[in-house]
Design a protein around this motif. Sequence first.
Motif, PDB file in Angstrom:
ATOM      1  N   ARG A 160      -5.954  -6.296 -21.817  1.00  0.00           N
ATOM      2  CA  ARG A 160      -5.518  -5.170 -20.994  1.00  0.00           C
ATOM      3  C   ARG A 160      -4.011  -4.986 -21.163  1.00  0.00           C
ATOM      4  N   VAL A 161      -3.551  -3.764 -20.934  1.00  0.00           N
ATOM      5  CA  VAL A 161      -2.129  -3.470 -21.092  1.00  0.00           C
ATOM      6  C   VAL A 161      -1.539  -3.209 -19.724  1.00  0.00           C
ATOM      7  N   VAL A 162      -0.581  -4.033 -19.321  1.00  0.00           N
ATOM      8  CA  VAL A 162       0.076  -3.881 -18.029  1.00  0.00           C
ATOM      9  C   VAL A 162       1.189  -2.857 -18.164  1.00  0.00           C
ATOM     10  N   SER A 163       1.199  -1.874 -17.265  1.00  0.00           N
ATOM     11  CA  SER A 163       2.183  -0.792 -17.370  1.00  0.00           C
ATOM     12  C   SER A 163       3.321  -0.902 -16.375  1.00  0.00           C
ATOM     13  N   GLY A 164       3.140  -1.623 -15.267  1.00  0.00           N
ATOM     14  CA  GLY A 164       4.221  -1.702 -14.293  1.00  0.00           C
ATOM     15  C   GLY A 164       3.794  -2.449 -13.043  1.00  0.00           C
ATOM     16  N   TRP A 165       4.746  -2.563 -12.111  1.00  0.00           N
ATOM     17  CA  TRP A 165       4.516  -3.237 -10.837  1.00  0.00           C
ATOM     18  C   TRP A 165       4.027  -2.247  -9.798  1.00  0.00           C
ATOM     19  N   LEU A 166       3.119  -2.705  -8.941  1.00  0.00           N
ATOM     20  CA  LEU A 166       2.686  -1.950  -7.775  1.00  0.00           C
ATOM     21  C   LEU A 166       3.059  -2.800  -6.565  1.00  0.00           C
TER      22      LEU A 166
ATOM     23  N   PRO B 299       7.147 -15.415 -29.459  1.00  0.00           N
ATOM     24  CA  PRO B 299       7.775 -14.546 -30.460  1.00  0.00           C
ATOM     25  C   PRO B 299       7.215 -13.133 -30.505  1.00  0.00           C
ATOM     26  N   GLU B 300       5.995 -12.902 -30.024  1.00  0.00           N
ATOM     27  CA  GLU B 300       5.395 -11.577 -30.090  1.00  0.00           C
ATOM     28  C   GLU B 300       5.758 -10.703 -28.885  1.00  0.00           C
ATOM     29  N   THR B 301       6.589 -11.196 -27.970  1.00  0.00           N
ATOM     30  CA  THR B 301       6.954 -10.437 -26.778  1.00  0.00           C
ATOM     31  C   THR B 301       7.791  -9.223 -27.162  1.00  0.00           C
ATOM     32  N   TYR B 302       7.446  -8.057 -26.591  1.00  0.00           N
ATOM     33  CA  TYR B 302       8.194  -6.850 -26.947  1.00  0.00           C
ATOM     34  C   TYR B 302       8.559  -5.980 -25.754  1.00  0.00           C
ATOM     35  N   PHE B 303       8.005  -6.260 -24.549  1.00  0.00           N
ATOM     36  CA  PHE B 303       8.300  -5.414 -23.396  1.00  0.00           C
ATOM     37  C   PHE B 303       8.219  -6.253 -22.129  1.00  0.00           C
ATOM     38  N   PHE B 304       9.027  -5.879 -21.133  1.00  0.00           N
ATOM     39  CA  PHE B 304       8.964  -6.563 -19.845  1.00  0.00           C
ATOM     40  C   PHE B 304       9.395  -5.589 -18.758  1.00  0.00           C
ATOM     41  N   ASP B 305       9.126  -5.973 -17.515  1.00  0.00           N
ATOM     42  CA  ASP B 305       9.583  -5.177 -16.377  1.00  0.00           C
ATOM     43  C   ASP B 305       9.758  -6.107 -15.195  1.00  0.00           C
ATOM     44  N   ALA B 306      10.825  -5.890 -14.422  1.00  0.00           N
ATOM     45  CA  ALA B 306      11.124  -6.738 -13.273  1.00  0.00           C
ATOM     46  C   ALA B 306      10.437  -6.210 -12.023  1.00  0.00           C
ATOM     47  N   SER B 307      10.021  -7.110 -11.154  1.00  0.00           N
ATOM     48  CA  SER B 307       9.391  -6.727  -9.903  1.00  0.00           C
ATOM     49  C   SER B 307      10.407  -6.044  -8.988  1.00  0.00           C
ATOM     50  N   PRO B 308       9.945  -5.237  -8.019  1.00  0.00           N
ATOM     51  CA  PRO B 308      10.882  -4.530  -7.135  1.00  0.00           C
ATOM     52  C   PRO B 308      11.824  -5.458  -6.371  1.00  0.00           C
ATOM     53  N   ASP B 309      11.376  -6.684  -6.062  1.00  0.00           N
ATOM     54  CA  ASP B 309      12.259  -7.604  -5.341  1.00  0.00           C
ATOM     55  C   ASP B 309      13.116  -8.446  -6.287  1.00  0.00           C
ATOM     56  N   GLY B 310      12.974  -8.237  -7.606  1.00  0.00           N
ATOM     57  CA  GLY B 310      13.804  -8.928  -8.576  1.00  0.00           C
ATOM     58  C   GLY B 310      13.511 -10.403  -8.749  1.00  0.00           C
ATOM     59  N   LYS B 311      12.366 -10.886  -8.244  1.00  0.00           N
ATOM     60  CA  LYS B 311      12.076 -12.315  -8.312  1.00  0.00           C
ATOM     61  C   LYS B 311      11.240 -12.715  -9.517  1.00  0.00           C
ATOM     62  N   ARG B 312      10.506 -11.748 -10.091  1.00  0.00           N
ATOM     63  CA  ARG B 312       9.628 -12.064 -11.221  1.00  0.00           C
ATOM     64  C   ARG B 312       9.666 -10.935 -12.237  1.00  0.00           C
ATOM     65  N   VAL B 313       9.266 -11.255 -13.461  1.00  0.00           N
ATOM     66  CA  VAL B 313       9.076 -10.243 -14.491  1.00  0.00           C
ATOM     67  C   VAL B 313       7.732 -10.496 -15.158  1.00  0.00           C
TER      68      VAL B 313
END
Length: 342
Positions: free
Chosen positions: A44-50, A311-325
């Motif tokens: 599955r492809v994760v698109s963002g935080w909810l 090594p295959e990592t290409y995208f990330f996004d931080a959680s709204p509270d900034g504690k996890r990505v």
Amino acid sequence: MALTRRRAIISALGILASGTALAAGAKWSRPNARLTLLPMLEKRVVSGWLGPNSLLCFASESSYDVAAGLVFDLSTNTTYPLPPLPTLPPFTTTAPDPSPDGRWVLYKECIGGPQWDKTPIPHATRWRLVRTDGSETRLFPPDGSFHPAPDEDRSPSPIFALPTAYWLPDSSGWISVPDVSDTGTLERFRLDAPDSSPERLVFPGMGHKSLEGITPEGRLVFTDCAELTLQFCEPHSGSRPTPPFRLMPPMGLVCSFAVSGQDVLALVREVPKTRFAAWLARLLHRPEDTTELWRFPLDGSHPTRIEIMPPETYFFDASPDGKRVFLRSYDEQTYLLTLTRT
């Protein structure tokens, strides 16, 4: 004797190089309590935080079916579908933009464009706001009409195209991202606006810079991808940007970044420095480059490396509270990283 000595030297160099390459290849895969693989989200492809504890995911990165989204609850390791969208006359719907508090999902609906060849209709847009529990739906404008947008790109966009909006940090509204070359004018929508009409925001001198996000304090973040610089603006029409902040990693290339609190987080890819190092990595079936997550403080202090990534990592996004990505990889894996300050 000379031949024997030469063979011994070559053999020793080979052993030394092999050991070095093995150590370099293993450094990203060492046990790390902060980096967790989420096998439930494989393929599955994760698109963002909810919100701070849930992820929004889809079955395919190229999918146009925004109604197929699932919410993955990190606290219970369970998934549930997003509320269904109503069946209406045909129009295209952009990927959902979740609010930071996790209570709303925002869709941009477009009508007109190439898919209307037989009966040409001028391109127009509107916004749909849906509660994540399905209890409420709101349209902007409230009467459900579409507002003309002749300058926008009329092509349907896949799930993971560029964002169409950025939520305000307190989830009280959003700022739309124009789908045109001139980003000097934006529109801010507020949930409590009496007539639901947007407020136009004009930022002189921003030119072709792109809106990249909004800081927790509400400042707008504009980027120049060619120069790899960031500039900040107060969220008031006519505000002047700060001097450019340049991302300068000690080594490697920045392939993805995001503003989180008072820092810029960036994925930095370091490529082999020599042709021999690249050849040896291929020979030993080790990654030729290294991907690392870095923190760049906005106060200009020295950047620090947070962690070495697969090594295959290409995208990330931080959680709204900034504690996890969360991090996505090309081999369709999703990782969760807990951020700590040293």
